[in-house]
Motif scaffolding. Sequence first.
Motif, PDB file in Angstrom:
ATOM      1  N   CYS A  85       0.817  -1.212   0.000  1.00  0.00           N
ATOM      2  CA  CYS A  85       0.000   0.000   0.000  1.00  0.00           C
ATOM      3  C   CYS A  85       0.851   1.262   0.000  1.00  0.00           C
ATOM      4  N   LEU A  86       2.158   1.114   0.228  1.00  0.00           N
ATOM      5  CA  LEU A  86       3.050   2.280   0.233  1.00  0.00           C
ATOM      6  C   LEU A  86       3.999   2.279  -0.962  1.00  0.00           C
ATOM      7  N   LEU A  87       4.353   1.090  -1.429  1.00  0.00           N
ATOM      8  CA  LEU A  87       5.407   0.977  -2.432  1.00  0.00           C
ATOM      9  C   LEU A  87       4.894   1.369  -3.821  1.00  0.00           C
ATOM     10  N   PRO A  88       5.497   2.381  -4.428  1.00  0.00           N
ATOM     11  CA  PRO A  88       5.056   2.749  -5.775  1.00  0.00           C
ATOM     12  C   PRO A  88       5.371   1.617  -6.763  1.00  0.00           C
ATOM     13  N   ALA A  89       4.447   1.373  -7.671  1.00  0.00           N
ATOM     14  CA  ALA A  89       4.676   0.357  -8.696  1.00  0.00           C
ATOM     15  C   ALA A  89       5.657   0.907  -9.722  1.00  0.00           C
ATOM     16  N   ALA A  90       6.504   0.020 -10.242  1.00  0.00           N
ATOM     17  CA  ALA A  90       7.453   0.428 -11.279  1.00  0.00           C
ATOM     18  C   ALA A  90       7.342  -0.553 -12.441  1.00  0.00           C
ATOM     19  N   PRO A  91       7.620  -0.061 -13.654  1.00  0.00           N
ATOM     20  CA  PRO A  91       7.506  -0.940 -14.817  1.00  0.00           C
ATOM     21  C   PRO A  91       8.334  -2.206 -14.634  1.00  0.00           C
ATOM     22  N   GLY A  92       7.710  -3.338 -14.940  1.00  0.00           N
ATOM     23  CA  GLY A  92       8.423  -4.607 -14.877  1.00  0.00           C
ATOM     24  C   GLY A  92       8.516  -5.231 -13.502  1.00  0.00           C
ATOM     25  N   ASP A  93       7.924  -4.600 -12.493  1.00  0.00           N
ATOM     26  CA  ASP A  93       7.952  -5.183 -11.145  1.00  0.00           C
ATOM     27  C   ASP A  93       7.410  -6.610 -11.158  1.00  0.00           C
ATOM     28  N   THR A  94       8.050  -7.467 -10.394  1.00  0.00           N
ATOM     29  CA  THR A  94       7.555  -8.836 -10.226  1.00  0.00           C
ATOM     30  C   THR A  94       6.978  -8.944  -8.825  1.00  0.00           C
ATOM     31  N   VAL A  95       5.665  -9.035  -8.732  1.00  0.00           N
ATOM     32  CA  VAL A  95       5.005  -9.123  -7.433  1.00  0.00           C
ATOM     33  C   VAL A  95       4.543 -10.560  -7.234  1.00  0.00           C
ATOM     34  N   MET A  96       4.907 -11.128  -6.103  1.00  0.00           N
ATOM     35  CA  MET A  96       4.513 -12.504  -5.811  1.00  0.00           C
ATOM     36  C   MET A  96       3.709 -12.552  -4.519  1.00  0.00           C
ATOM     37  N   THR A  97       2.706 -13.439  -4.512  1.00  0.00           N
ATOM     38  CA  THR A  97       1.991 -13.690  -3.272  1.00  0.00           C
ATOM     39  C   THR A  97       2.998 -14.118  -2.220  1.00  0.00           C
TER      40      THR A  97
END
Lengths: 108, 488
Positions: A85-97
């Motif tokens: 909820c704080l971290l800005p998204a950046a192109p190509g980010d890999t978000v994992m559960t």
Amino acid sequence: MRRTRARTPAELVGAAPETEFQLTFDGRPVRALPGQTIAAALWSAGILTWRTTRVHGRPRGAFCGIGACYDCLATVNGRPNQRACLLPAAPGDTVMTQEGDGHAELER
Amino acid sequence: MPNSNDEPGTRETGRVELAVVGAGPAGLAAAVTAADHGLDVVLLDAAAAPGGQYYRSPAEGLGATRPGALHHDWPTFTELSARLAAHRDTGTIRHLTGHQVWTVERTGDGDWILHAVTGADEEVRTAVRARRMLLATGAHERQLPFPGWTLPGVVGAAGAQAMLKSGLVLLGSRIVVAGSGPLLQAVALSLTRAGARVPALVEAAGYGAYARAPRVLAANPGKAAEGARFAAELAGARVRVLSHRAVTEVHGDERVEAVTVSRVDRRWRPVPGTGRRIACDALAVGHGLMPQLDLAVAAGCGTRPGPDGTHAVTLDEQLRTTVPGVWAAGESGGIGGVELALCEGELAALSVVREIRGGVRGREARRAVALRRSRRRLRAFADLMGAVHRPGPGWREWLTDGTEVCRCEEVGAGRIRTACEELGAGDTRTVKLLTRAGMGWCQGRTCGFAVRELAAAHGGGQEPGGPDRRPLACPVKLSTLADLSGPG
């Protein structure tokens, strides 16, 4: 304040965002707008869950929305325990559960 | 002096006259007022942009042409922002964005050192040395547990609002808003303006209770008018306002599908047989706000319990805390809303100026008198609001043994009950040691109020007066902690 009722939040504030970009969530592409947090991008894609709890393995996502409750922890670009909820998204980010404490690989 | 980049360590700033923590309404008003009077100020804030939670605005990349559409009283913020920008340009204010202050310490000669971390990985550590410190650390939402509140799709009402204001996102299309307090009305209205359907606003207290303090209402005609405007607009948006009711269960497997809303009595005890199901895909819930006191408590400031059941920093008429050299303004001194925060921020800064100069001139003295009068009036209203919406003890009756109270450590209400009734725990600390409730990532910020009430009720014990103590205002790495005592 304008008493208008819009169809979307973007329409309400007359948003003209910069070019959208992509990140991945558990391998699937998710679109994000510049300036959105990881959590905002996931909500936009209809995703409310990106963590399972340590004890009961229950699904969790954003709760307090301001970085105080730590329920929204995700693994981002290989780093566990990031507040989505704080971290800005950046192109190509890999978000994992994030499963449990997010350190399962270290324990192997 | 800053360390070289290839070496981990703490950057230190030169000594300043005033450090302000928090760039919300109170902190902003304080910083620009102090700078107007020639003080050199460092303003530290965890966010990337000023405004705090209240004046949260869409990130720049989202290109909002009407950011004020999501806000009440936006011009006040644009004016404060412009003054901040002017002071930043001249160097009177150093605005350290993205700086989360995690602890403060006092030096031998009475200065304060504020330790901050920056970045998701605490890449940069900063130590600000200041002669005086003004805490405007705001609040976070008070939560009460209920069956199903950990299901995805249940979020804090303030959280739903924050995500909407900053990221322009909604968590659902049919959102029930529930809990207690005036924030719920604002949230319900924002959500409907942004395109969501809000089938119901569920308020556990009753708005009629405000009428029991006619003198306070008469002194605050603006507040009464605002209430009437909210009611009219909610009706226009087809939001059903259900007072003396609470969400007593959330339904759904992987996410919210419906909620059960039950009638509650004056003590918030759910009335059996009154449950009604409302279909929705999300629930935004909150039971008022709680002052964020970690830094104030770390600095040794005294606190006092308020009529809303939360603890707040003890302040005198000059907004001085009980610790010399430390002031506080806004929600830190008791939940009171934006108008009070702006008033207190300005008043606290004038008080700092007064102390440094040994007095203030005529115009400023008159301004301070007017601000103190406004403050008294607004605090009286805040106290009324706090008392009206203070959770009644009956909320405990909507818990089941399996209802998780501590979300971090997944501790159910049954385990807390056992700790109190069978193991003799009568206070938060003992419950925590026996069950781990409040020991997780959030350090009890989310469950603290509930655990305290449960411990007091079950244990019959007397909870010690003060607020929860958290030596660190946010979790930091051991290396950051070690850096405090390491070579500078």
